[in-house]
Scaffold this active site. Structure first.
Site, PDB file in Angstrom:
ATOM      1  N   ASP A  74       0.831  -1.208   0.000  1.00  0.00           N
ATOM      2  CA  ASP A  74       0.000   0.000   0.000  1.00  0.00           C
ATOM      3  C   ASP A  74       0.864   1.254   0.000  1.00  0.00           C
ATOM      4  OD1 ASP A  74       0.685  -0.834   2.689  1.00  0.00           O
ATOM      5  OD2 ASP A  74      -0.662   0.712   3.449  1.00  0.00           O
ATOM      6  N   GLU A 139       0.101  -1.009   5.956  1.00  0.00           N
ATOM      7  CA  GLU A 139       1.161  -0.363   6.738  1.00  0.00           C
ATOM      8  C   GLU A 139       0.970   1.139   6.822  1.00  0.00           C
ATOM      9  OE1 GLU A 139       4.936   1.403   7.952  1.00  0.00           O
ATOM     10  OE2 GLU A 139       3.860   1.736   6.069  1.00  0.00           O
TER      11      GLU A 139
END
Length: 389
Positions: A74, A139
């Protein structure tokens, strides 16, 4: 000025990953691409989904110590598109850089991990020990359904990790000049100090929480929590937000809200910080409520097998030994280290992360691949007796 990209497999995979707009918590198929590549060289691939978050767990090898490459697919949103020199989700070579969202944080690292393992397995198909991948798409977000959930699932079935290389962009000015062998703990607080609202011309009929809070907050900020140690800077409390009032000049507010964060060393504990903060606030005779949120405990990897392999690999590729630091923010290493895993963060230069025109040097992409491959060779060749140090 645009230039022609060097024909390199890690750069090609980096481009492919950047082209997938995997803004948190979306993976946009990045893990599928990685998983397919890993499966072709003998990895057992498991896709774990928790809530809206995709996670990848892949392993190769039957026995011996386990070296895991960890990271995230991400990325943060691109921001103002007009401020980009190129499409943020179309990796573009501009002069000596590869530009795109996630270039340095951390899709070029993910590509380097995959290609390093492909090359290593190609030369050492019967290597000692095991190789793993732990990849999340959570994250950059709340980090509730990503690495922490995978680690819980692994622990429940008795799986453990010996060494972990996290691909966070640890370098500062040039590739490999700094690695992270730990991180400070992070403790968040939302403090509400209660007063009594009233007309500002009649202060005796009210209780101004701002006036009572100022000396207490000053005491919190100036508290000497510890002196740090050989690996960690002293613990620091920083106030990020203060809110009170209605935006008018004639009303004493009824409450004051303060948000603060404590980045703490291994010299103190989260429980100890909470107790000291609340004791100090009570000493100032405040009426308050406080909610705590622990983002992560501090962790530290002392000199041993992993740190030695990392520093030697970097020196072999760059010609210089890296500095070792525990500074900076949190990373998913905080979820991996508590089980006894040695964790070191090794990645690209972090100068442009989360900015418009995020970039990584073209020449650094294959060099990081060689660093990761060197770590594999130093740890997994002839390691049948298990990890050291």
């Amino acid at each position: 000025m645009l230039t022609t990209e060097v024909n390199d497999p890690t750069l090609a995979l980096t481009r492919l990953l950047i082209a997938r707009a995997s803004v948190t918590p979306h993976d946009a198929g990045c893990q599928q691409v990685m998983g397919e590549r890993l499966a072709r060289v003998g990895f057992s691939v498991e896709h774990m989904r928790f809530g809206d978050v995709d996670n990848l767990w892949a392993t190769r090898g039957g026995q011996g110590p386990l070296l895991v490459f960890a990271g995230h697919t991400d990325v943060v949103p691109p921001g103002d598109i007009a401020s980009w020199e190129s499409d943020p989700f179309q990796a573009t070579t501009i002069e000596s850089d590869l530009v795109g969202r996630g270039a340095s944080d951390m899709k070029a690292s993910l590509a380097a991990m995959v290609v390093a393992c492909e090359n290593f397995v190609g030369e050492h198909p019967d290597h000692s020990g095991r190789i793993g991948f732990l990849i999340t798409s959570d994250e950059e977000g709340p980090a509730k359904d990503g690495t922490v959930k995978v680690m819980e699932a692994l622990a429940a079935r008795g799986e453990s990790i010996d060494w972990c290389v996290v691909g966070e962009p640890s370098s500062t000015r040039q590739l490999g000049d700094l690695v992270k062998n730990g991180r400070r703990g992070s403790l968040n607080a939302t403090l509400v100090i209660h007063g009594k609202q009233g007309h500002i011309a009649y202060p005796h009929l009210a209780d101004n929480p701002i006036h009572g809070a100022l000396p207490a907050l000053n005491a919190l900020v100036n508290e000497a929590w510890d002196a740090g140690n050989d690996f960690f800077d002293p613990t620091s409390l920083q106030i990020s937000t203060i809110r009170a009032g209605q935006g008018v000049t004639n009303v004493i507010p009824g409450s004051l809200e303060v948000l603060f964060n404590v980045r703490f060393s291994t010299e103190v504990t989260a429980d100890g910080i909470r107790e000291r903060c609340e004791t100090l606030l009570k000493q100032h005779n405040l009426s308050f409520d406080i909610d705590w949120s622990l983002s992560g405990e501090p962790f530290l990897t002392t000199p041993g097998a992993l740190l030695s392999a990392v520093t030697c690999s970097i020196e072999a590729v760059t010609g210089s030994q890296p500095a070792v630091s525990t500074g900076g923010g949190t990373s998913d290493g905080r979820f991996i280290a508590p089980g006894g895993t040695q964790v070191v963060e090794v990645g690209h230069v972090n100068e442009t992360i989360h900015q418009c025109n995020e970039r990584v040097k073209l020449a650094d992409v294959p060099r990081l691949t060689e660093i990761y491959r060197g770590i594999l060779e130093r740890l997994l060749l002839d390691c049948a007796d298990g990890p050291e140090g």
